[in-house]
Design a protein around this motif. Structure first.
Motif, mmCIF file in Angstrom:
data_model
loop_
_atom_site.group_PDB
_atom_site.id
_atom_site.type_symbol
_atom_site.label_atom_id
_atom_site.label_comp_id
_atom_site.label_asym_id
_atom_site.label_seq_id
_atom_site.Cartn_x
_atom_site.Cartn_y
_atom_site.Cartn_z
ATOM 1 N N ALA A 7 0.831 -1.207 0.000
ATOM 2 C CA ALA A 7 0.000 0.000 0.000
ATOM 3 C C ALA A 7 0.859 1.247 0.000
ATOM 4 C CB ALA A 7 -0.923 -0.006 1.211
ATOM 5 N N ALA A 8 0.379 2.276 -0.628
ATOM 6 C CA ALA A 8 1.099 3.544 -0.679
ATOM 7 C C ALA A 8 1.060 4.210 0.680
ATOM 8 C CB ALA A 8 0.476 4.457 -1.730
ATOM 9 N N GLY A 9 2.255 4.599 1.153
ATOM 10 C CA GLY A 9 2.325 5.162 2.493
ATOM 11 C C GLY A 9 1.634 6.491 2.650
ATOM 12 N N ARG A 10 1.539 7.274 1.571
ATOM 13 C CA ARG A 10 0.967 8.615 1.677
ATOM 14 C C ARG A 10 -0.530 8.623 1.509
ATOM 15 N NH1 ARG A 10 2.384 11.743 -2.444
ATOM 16 N NH2 ARG A 10 3.304 10.104 -3.677
ATOM 17 N N LEU A 11 -1.156 7.471 1.366
ATOM 18 C CA LEU A 11 -2.587 7.430 1.059
ATOM 19 C C LEU A 11 -3.422 7.849 2.253
ATOM 20 C CD1 LEU A 11 -4.085 6.506 -1.493
ATOM 21 C CD2 LEU A 11 -4.525 4.390 -0.322
ATOM 22 N N ALA A 12 -4.456 8.601 2.010
ATOM 23 C CA ALA A 12 -5.476 8.800 3.043
ATOM 24 C C ALA A 12 -6.078 7.441 3.322
ATOM 25 C CB ALA A 12 -6.547 9.761 2.553
ATOM 26 N N ARG A 13 -6.045 7.030 4.570
ATOM 27 C CA ARG A 13 -6.260 5.622 4.874
ATOM 28 C C ARG A 13 -7.696 5.192 4.670
ATOM 29 N NH1 ARG A 13 -1.151 5.215 4.019
ATOM 30 N NH2 ARG A 13 0.184 5.694 5.767
ATOM 31 N N GLY A 55 -9.543 14.727 -2.611
ATOM 32 C CA GLY A 55 -8.239 15.293 -2.906
ATOM 33 C C GLY A 55 -8.258 16.432 -3.911
ATOM 34 N N LEU A 56 -9.364 16.584 -4.637
ATOM 35 C CA LEU A 56 -9.400 17.559 -5.731
ATOM 36 C C LEU A 56 -9.384 19.006 -5.262
ATOM 37 C CD1 LEU A 56 -11.934 16.124 -8.331
ATOM 38 C CD2 LEU A 56 -9.488 16.475 -8.619
ATOM 39 N N TYR A 115 -15.913 2.928 4.193
ATOM 40 C CA TYR A 115 -15.242 3.722 5.219
ATOM 41 C C TYR A 115 -14.077 4.455 4.572
ATOM 42 C CZ TYR A 115 -12.171 5.060 9.035
ATOM 43 O OH TYR A 115 -11.362 5.792 9.876
ATOM 44 N N MET A 116 -13.960 5.748 4.854
ATOM 45 C CA MET A 116 -12.820 6.541 4.388
ATOM 46 C C MET A 116 -12.319 7.424 5.514
ATOM 47 S SD MET A 116 -13.781 7.775 0.500
ATOM 48 C CE MET A 116 -15.371 8.479 0.938
ATOM 49 N N ASP A 117 -11.005 7.444 5.674
ATOM 50 C CA ASP A 117 -10.367 8.364 6.609
ATOM 51 C C ASP A 117 -9.655 9.421 5.775
ATOM 52 O OD1 ASP A 117 -8.775 9.718 8.433
ATOM 53 O OD2 ASP A 117 -8.339 7.939 9.612
ATOM 54 N N VAL A 118 -10.154 10.638 5.798
ATOM 55 C CA VAL A 118 -9.606 11.693 4.945
ATOM 56 C C VAL A 118 -8.865 12.754 5.749
ATOM 57 C CG1 VAL A 118 -11.359 11.316 3.176
ATOM 58 C CG2 VAL A 118 -11.793 13.000 4.971
ATOM 59 N N THR A 134 -13.152 12.631 9.442
ATOM 60 C CA THR A 134 -12.624 13.937 9.059
ATOM 61 C C THR A 134 -11.989 14.613 10.264
ATOM 62 O OG1 THR A 134 -14.537 15.307 9.633
ATOM 63 C CG2 THR A 134 -14.674 14.073 7.558
ATOM 64 N N PRO A 135 -11.301 15.740 10.071
ATOM 65 C CA PRO A 135 -10.785 16.465 11.233
ATOM 66 C C PRO A 135 -11.880 16.914 12.193
ATOM 67 C CG PRO A 135 -9.685 17.215 9.244
ATOM 68 C CD PRO A 135 -10.803 16.306 8.805
ATOM 69 N N GLU A 136 -13.122 17.003 11.729
ATOM 70 C CA GLU A 136 -14.227 17.450 12.575
ATOM 71 C C GLU A 136 -14.965 16.302 13.239
ATOM 72 O OE1 GLU A 136 -13.815 18.587 9.406
ATOM 73 O OE2 GLU A 136 -12.872 20.435 10.067
#
Length: 524
Positions: free
Chosen positions: A15-21, A228-229, A437-440, A473-475
């Motif tokens: 897996a790419a290390g920089r990916l939003a998990r 990401g856009l 599920y997405m962690d952004v 999200t951060p919130e």
């Protein structure tokens, strides 16, 4: 023209290390920092960061509307372009063929995703046009399309050098409601799956700021692309305005990904473990992938108008507490999400075991981390809960099931369908209900989403199935969903989302009490 052999690479496995998990075992350690801030464009209103929502629920202030599309030389080059030997990805092919079948029946259901956000200050039209051309050139999938060749899809791909954009002034609007409906109709028309290009950019220009809306047919994007856009477009526009190169990571091509996916999938045979797992899962679900675990008042195969739901599940402190609760059972946050959904289904009377399909990202090369494209495959999740199950037990079972599902998802679902001789998209765009599920929190620009009034937009395509997305999200943690617009589904989904929320808050609350007790003990 691109050729297949020139794209050959070893099939990636890490897996790419920089990916939003995204996915079990890949939850980010980033701490949430705030619950929202004032939006400079909507005085007195406090907004969170990027939420998934419908366009009708996003306020676009009145202004001058322009539509941005590829210029005529690029469209002419597309008509003349020779065949690119790289086939579509499995998801792209299935999506296009399904929409073509629906069109043959006289049915069209819009199926696009997009983003909307604000850019402050005076709008530089020339710089924005250059920025869009650079952005399209940066992502090869935006320069690539498909033609029908006797039931087979042939790809064509434009060279970066022929890309350019034109803008068309569509009018000045003074009423937000009229403007919103106009934009919806324009986005629906410009993202037709069977037309190219199947994406569009709209701007709503005012003296103090400009709203930017981008929309894409699903062949072009996945959810991670959308999140990401916002930062990427902001940065490319600022660079074009300032006369400097944009500061962005290098990016790979979804066209290359499609080639690699097809090459690897061709080696998968009928007796592959992933194929056999799907076969058992489908058989145990009654001969089709599972629908929603509770009644919706549909068979699941109808094309019905849909409604959406949105619910904040946890604030940042609660999300941290839930993460600790999962780690205490040697599991990750996504497993906690799965466990809460399985427990909610059980508490509301759904027969066991809990079954769903969970999407997993397939951005397994670092160069695909920031790429535009559809880098997702689904895996079958089955969780058998004992009676009166508690959260720690459920999360351990969920972790085990999700790890197995992630392994299965390495084989494209529609390759599995080929080998099994089945087609689950003959009458509807949705082959199954899903829980995503997405962690952004690590996504570039995440700290600026609230200031930019940014939203991820989802068009509710007609369907008889329910689909859910849980986003960290951060919130905090929220759930967005779409479901058929029936009385039964409305009542079911309202009860269900509240129950999921309650399960998560109970688990987070217990962990917070344990943490507070440990802190008091350490001080005594």
């Amino acid at each position: 023209m691109n050729s297949g052999p020139s794209r050959g690479h070893a099939v990636p496995t890490t897996a790419a290390g920089r990916l939003a998990r995204c996915g079990v075992g890949l939850a980010s350690n980033t701490r949430a920092r705030r619950c929202g801030r004032a939006c400079p464009y909507l005085p007195g209103v406090v907004v969170p960061g990027v939420k998934m929502t419908e366009l009708s629920q996003y306020l676009v202030r009145p202004g001058q509307v322009r539509e941005w599309t590829l210029h005529p030389p690029a469209l002419s080059a597309a008509q003349r372009a020779e065949r690119d030997a790289v086939p579509p990805s499995y998801n792209q092919e299935s999506h296009v063929l399904t929409m073509a079948r629906l069109q043959e029946r006289g049915v069209r259901t819009a199926d696009w995703g997009g983003v909307a956000f604000e850019m402050p200050g005076e709008f530089d039209l020339e710089a924005f046009g250059r920025a869009l051309a650079d952005w399209i050139g940066r992502h090869e999938t935006l320069r690539s399309g498909f033609r029908d060749a006797g039931g087979e899809l042939h790809r064509f791909t434009l060279a970066r050098e022929v890309v350019g954009v034109d803008s068309t002034l569509l009018g000045d609007f003074r009423d937000s409601g009229v403007l919103n409906r106009f934009l919806r109709d324009r986005l629906d028309a410009a993202t037709h799956t069977l037309h190219w290009p199947s994406y569009v950019v709209e701007t709503v220009q005012r003296r103090d700021s400009t709203t930017v809306l981008l929309a894409f047919d699903h062949t072009q994007t996945d959810g991670y692309t959308l999140f990401g856009l916002v930062h990427e477009i902001h940065e490319i526009y600022r660079a074009a305005r300032d006369g400097r190169p944009p500061v962005l990571p290098d990016t790979g091509s979804h066209v290359d990904y499609s080639h690699e996916q097809r090459t690897a999938a061709a080696l998968v045979g009928r007796e592959h473990p992933a194929v056999l797992r799907w076969e058992r899962f489908i058989a145990d679900s009654g001969g089709r992938p599972p629908g929603f675990p509770l009644p919706l008042g549909t068979s699941g195969e109808e094309l019905l108008p849909q409604k959406s739901l949105f619910e904040w599940l946890l604030d940042p402190a609660g999300t941290d507490a839930l993460t600790r609760a999962c780690r205490s059972e040697r599991t990750a946050l996504p497993a906690g999400i799965l466990a809460a959904n399985a427990l909610a289904a059980q508490r509301l009377g759904a027969p066991g075991p809990y079954r769903t399909v969970m999407p997993f990202h397939t951005r397994t090369r670092s160069e695909w981390t920031s790429s535009v494209g559809w880098f997702v495959e689904g895996g079958p999740v089955e969780i058998g809960l004992p009676d009166d199950c508690d959260f720690p037990t459920a999360v351990r079972l969920a972790q085990r099931s999700a790890r197995e599902a992630r392994q299965v998802a390495r084989v494209p679902f529609f390759r599995v369908c080929e080998l099994l001789g089945v087609d689950f998209k003959k009458s509807t765009p949705d082959p199954f209900s899903l829980l995503s599920y997405m962690d952004v929190r690590d996504t570039p620009g995440a700290r600026d989403w609230a200031a930019w009034n940014a939203r991820a937009l989802l068009r509710l395509s007609d369907s008889g199935k329910a689909c859910l997305w849980v986003v960290c999200t951060p919130e905090g943690l929220y759930m967005f969903g779409r479901y058929p617009d029936t009385r039964t589904a409305g009542a079911t989904m309202s009860r269900y989302v509240r129950c999921v929320r309650d399960v998560l808050r109970e688990a987070a609350g217990r962990e917070a009490l344990v943490g507070a007790g440990a802190a008091r003990g350490a001080l005594s």
